[in-house]
Structures are given as structure tokens and as C-alpha cells.
Scaffold this motif. Structure first.
Motif, short mmCIF file in Angstrom:
data_model
loop_
_atom_site.label_atom_id
_atom_site.label_comp_id
_atom_site.label_asym_id
_atom_site.label_seq_id
_atom_site.Cartn_x
_atom_site.Cartn_y
_atom_site.Cartn_z
N ASP A 24 0.83 -1.20 0.00
CA ASP A 24 0.00 0.00 0.00
C ASP A 24 0.87 1.26 0.00
OD1 ASP A 24 -2.03 1.86 0.17
OD2 ASP A 24 -2.57 1.36 2.24
N PRO A 25 1.41 1.64 -1.16
CA PRO A 25 2.25 2.84 -1.19
C PRO A 25 1.47 4.11 -0.86
CG PRO A 25 1.78 2.11 -3.42
CD PRO A 25 1.26 1.05 -2.49
N ARG A 26 0.17 4.08 -1.07
CA ARG A 26 -0.66 5.26 -0.79
C ARG A 26 -0.58 5.67 0.67
NH1 ARG A 26 -5.88 6.55 0.76
NH2 ARG A 26 -6.71 8.39 -0.26
N ALA A 27 -0.59 4.72 1.58
CA ALA A 27 -0.52 5.03 3.01
C ALA A 27 0.78 5.75 3.35
CB ALA A 27 -0.66 3.77 3.84
N GLU A 28 1.90 5.26 2.84
CA GLU A 28 3.20 5.92 3.08
C GLU A 28 3.23 7.29 2.42
OE1 GLU A 28 6.17 5.07 4.83
OE2 GLU A 28 4.70 3.75 5.76
N TYR A 29 2.71 7.37 1.22
CA TYR A 29 2.66 8.64 0.50
C TYR A 29 1.88 9.68 1.31
CZ TYR A 29 1.08 12.11 -2.83
OH TYR A 29 0.79 13.29 -3.45
N LEU A 30 0.68 9.33 1.74
CA LEU A 30 -0.15 10.27 2.48
C LEU A 30 0.51 10.69 3.80
CD1 LEU A 30 -3.68 8.75 1.89
CD2 LEU A 30 -2.74 10.84 0.90
N ARG A 31 1.11 9.75 4.47
CA ARG A 31 1.75 10.06 5.75
C ARG A 31 2.89 11.05 5.56
NH1 ARG A 31 5.68 7.38 9.31
NH2 ARG A 31 5.96 5.71 7.81
N HIS A 32 3.69 10.85 4.55
CA HIS A 32 4.88 11.69 4.37
C HIS A 32 4.61 13.00 3.64
CE1 HIS A 32 7.64 8.94 6.25
NE2 HIS A 32 7.11 7.96 5.55
N PHE A 33 3.57 13.06 2.82
CA PHE A 33 3.28 14.30 2.09
C PHE A 33 2.36 15.24 2.86
CE2 PHE A 33 5.29 12.73 -1.74
CZ PHE A 33 5.71 13.90 -2.36
N GLY A 35 1.16 18.16 4.78
CA GLY A 35 1.74 19.48 4.97
C GLY A 35 2.31 20.09 3.71
N VAL A 36 2.53 19.30 2.69
CA VAL A 36 3.04 19.85 1.43
C VAL A 36 2.16 19.42 0.24
CG1 VAL A 36 5.44 20.09 2.19
CG2 VAL A 36 4.70 17.95 1.13
N ASN A 38 -0.17 20.93 -1.36
CA ASN A 38 -0.49 21.94 -2.38
C ASN A 38 0.71 22.76 -2.83
OD1 ASN A 38 -3.28 21.29 -2.34
ND2 ASN A 38 -3.41 22.34 -0.38
N VAL A 39 1.89 22.25 -2.63
CA VAL A 39 3.12 22.95 -3.01
C VAL A 39 3.73 22.20 -4.20
CG1 VAL A 39 5.38 23.71 -2.24
CG2 VAL A 39 3.49 23.60 -0.61
N MET A 40 3.94 22.92 -5.32
CA MET A 40 4.48 22.23 -6.51
C MET A 40 5.92 21.78 -6.29
SD MET A 40 4.61 20.89 -9.46
CE MET A 40 3.13 21.23 -10.36
N ARG A 41 6.72 22.60 -5.67
CA ARG A 41 8.13 22.26 -5.45
C ARG A 41 8.30 22.06 -3.95
NH1 ARG A 41 12.89 23.01 -8.51
NH2 ARG A 41 14.70 23.51 -7.24
N ALA A 42 8.56 20.80 -3.57
CA ALA A 42 8.60 20.50 -2.13
C ALA A 42 9.77 19.58 -1.81
CB ALA A 42 7.30 19.83 -1.70
N PHE A 43 10.30 19.78 -0.62
CA PHE A 43 11.33 18.89 -0.09
C PHE A 43 11.16 18.84 1.42
CE2 PHE A 43 15.26 18.15 2.14
CZ PHE A 43 15.68 16.97 1.55
N ARG A 44 11.28 17.64 1.96
CA ARG A 44 11.27 17.48 3.41
C ARG A 44 11.98 16.18 3.75
NH1 ARG A 44 5.81 17.98 5.50
NH2 ARG A 44 5.50 15.81 4.98
#
Length: 113
Positions: A24-33, A35-36, A38-44
Motif C-alpha cells: 500500500d504505497p498510498r498510506a506511506e505517501y499520504l503520511r509523508h506528504f 503538509g506539502v 499543495n506545493v508544486m516544489r517540495a522537499f522534506r
């Protein structure tokens, strides 16, 4: 691959093209993204996980005229050398560029791997 890669094509919507071997990559994706979203260029960086989003380096757009984003959740050891969006482009884009060149203009998205 030690990263999740999500993007969209000219006519197909947002898809996970690489899943880092996760069921389930979606769960990891949602957890880590968080806060960002709506930002086109993001890094964290969150420990040994890096989140990066950048516009398509070749400035491709979908059929509605929207810039194509490339979104990554990167795990160690691949994440170790990434400290900025510029690093993400330099390190990750060469790993996915050929695949994206082949699939972005297809009428349907490829299966994730």
C-alpha cells in the motif's frame, strides 16, 4: 527500488508508478506528504525518509494544460544523498526519465512495479 514515485500522464490521472515494494504505497505517501499537498516544489526530510516533488524537467503538461508533477517518497539508502529538490532531480530523475518518456503519452497508465 527504494522509493515511491507518483505522477500523471498526458491523459491519465495521478498514479503510483513505483511502489518501493510496498503493498500500500498510498498510506506511506499520504503520511509523508502531509503538509506539502499543495506545493508544486517540495522537499522534506523525516529521519531517513525524504519527500520530494518537482515539476517535470521537460515541462510537459497534461491534456488540461496542467504541469506534470513528479512526487517521491525516498527511503534509505537512496535518500542518504538527497538534501534538496535539486538533489532529488539530479538523483531520481535519471532513474525514472526513460520510463516516463515511454508512458506519459499513453492513453492509459502502466501497471505499477
Amino acid at each position: 527500488m527504494t522509493f515511491i514515485w507518483a505522477t500523471r500522464g498526458r491523459t491519465w490521472g495521478f498514479r503510483f508508478l513505483l511502489d518501493a515494494g510496498l503493498d500500500d504505497p498510498r498510506a506511506e505517501y499520504l503520511r509523508h506528504f502531509t503538509g506539502v499537498e499543495n506545493v508544486m516544489r517540495a522537499f522534506r526530510r523525516d529521519g531517513d525518509v525524504v519527500v520530494a516533488r518537482f515539476a517535470d524537467p521537460l515541462e510537459r503538461r497534461d491534456s488540461a494544460g496542467r504541469v506534470i508533477p513528479h512526487e517521491f517518497v525516498v527511503f534509505s539508502p537512496t535518500s542518504d544523498s538527497i538534501s534538496s529538490v535539486e538533489d532529488a532531480i539530479r538523483e531520481l530523475w535519471p532513474l525514472v526519465e526513460e520510463t516516463f518518456d515511454r508512458v506519459w503519452d499513453r492513453p492509459a497508465p502502466p501497471e505499477r512495479r
